[in-house]
Design an enzyme around this catalytic site. Structure first.
Site, short mmCIF file in Angstrom:
data_model
loop_
_atom_site.label_atom_id
_atom_site.label_comp_id
_atom_site.label_asym_id
_atom_site.label_seq_id
_atom_site.Cartn_x
_atom_site.Cartn_y
_atom_site.Cartn_z
N CYS A 75 0.87 -1.18 0.00
CA CYS A 75 0.00 0.00 0.00
C CYS A 75 0.90 1.22 0.00
CB CYS A 75 -0.93 0.00 1.22
SG CYS A 75 -1.91 1.51 1.37
N CYS A 220 -4.79 6.20 -3.99
CA CYS A 220 -4.13 4.89 -3.97
C CYS A 220 -2.71 5.09 -4.49
CB CYS A 220 -4.89 3.89 -4.82
SG CYS A 220 -4.09 2.26 -4.93
#
EC number: 5.1.1.7
Length: 281
Positions: A75, A220
């Site tokens: 991530c 993201c």
């Protein structure tokens, strides 16, 4: 038992960060789901866990769990917050740290005012590296969706799998309708993050991402890396690109055959403490 945590976000992609070096806790799938609930829990896109490393070259081990309780490999927004967290919690005095993830080693560098630059590693493009079902590698793939609808995608692994499609306007793109179909498509055996990219010019793109196990998020980091690299490979973008997401902007840099660099901000929202017994089954 009482569990200390910190709430952070990177461009609105929000996290519950837990230090499991200084304290101990067992967080199973059901508990994570309850903690992620925005009405009855802390509420987050991902849970970030700090653990001691398993490999000698790393300073920390970084584990990531989606709101549905599934563990994922990487991530990008999270690793920036992770780096700030371990430094602010005095778990290290380094500003350049080495972090072990399921996807391999990443190296964040802390800058001023909460900004972090991260070596995100090498992008991967082969179908078996995504993983993606294809007879042979191609520049672009056609993905068949419901109602005889087809979209053209590129596939990139940035520590986690991404499908990137170019759209004329991200504001009108059917992310809610197409995103779940791409995420759960049978050609992605481990599911996938779906990115919808609008090219403004060769140094600026707009992006929306439907994240695997989460849904659409405000930002993201790995999705921004995947989209930028995809555009660079197609000859549409320069080697340094501003990626504009709903939550803010990231700068992505990449040269063919090299690692991807991501630079962006982090925000420390608050520190908290909860009785974990209320969230365990």
């Amino acid at each position: 038992m009482l569990l200390e945590f910190t709430k952070m976000h990177g461009l609105g992609n929000d996290f519950m960060v837990v230090d499991l070096i200084s304290q101990r806790a067992y967080l199973d799938t059901a508990t994570i789901q309850r903690l992620a609930d925005r009405h009855f829990g802390v509420g987050f896109d991902q849970l970030l866990i700090v653990e001691p490393p398993d490999v000698p070259e790393a300073d920390f081990k970084y584990r990531i769990f989606n709101a549905d309780g599934s563990e994922v490999e990487q991530c990008g927004n999270g690793v920036r917050c992770f780096a700030r967290f371990v430094h602010e919690r005095h778990l290290t005095n380094k500003t350049n740290i080495t972090v072990q993830t399921k996807a391999g080693i990443v190296k964040p560098e802390l800058g001023q005012n909460g900004w972090v630059r991260v070596n995100m590693g090498y992008p991967k493009f082969l179908p078996n590296e995504i993983p993606f079902v294809a007879d042979e590698p191609e520049a672009l793939y056609t993905l068949e969706l419901a109602n005889d609808q087809n979209i053209s995608i590129d596939v990139v692994n940035m520590g986690n799998p991404h499908a990137v499609t170019i759209v004329p306007d991200v504001l009108t793109a059917d992310v809610a309708g197409i995103g779940p179909q791409v995420e759960l498509h049978k050609r992605f055996p481990e599911r996938v993050n779906a990115g919808f990219m609008q090219v403004i010019d060769d140094k600026h793109v707009r992006l929306r991402v439907f994240e695997r196990g989460v849904g659409e998020t405000l930002a993201c980091g790995t999705g921004a890396c995947a989209a930028a690299v995809s555009g660079m490979r197609r000859g549409l973008l320069a080697n340094s690109v501003e990626v504009e997401l709903a939550g803010g902007k990231l700068q992505i840099e990449w040269q063919e055959g090299d690692v991807v660099w991501m630079t962006g901000p982090t925000t420390h929202v608050y520190d908290g403490r909860l009785d974990l017994r209320y969230f365990q089954g």
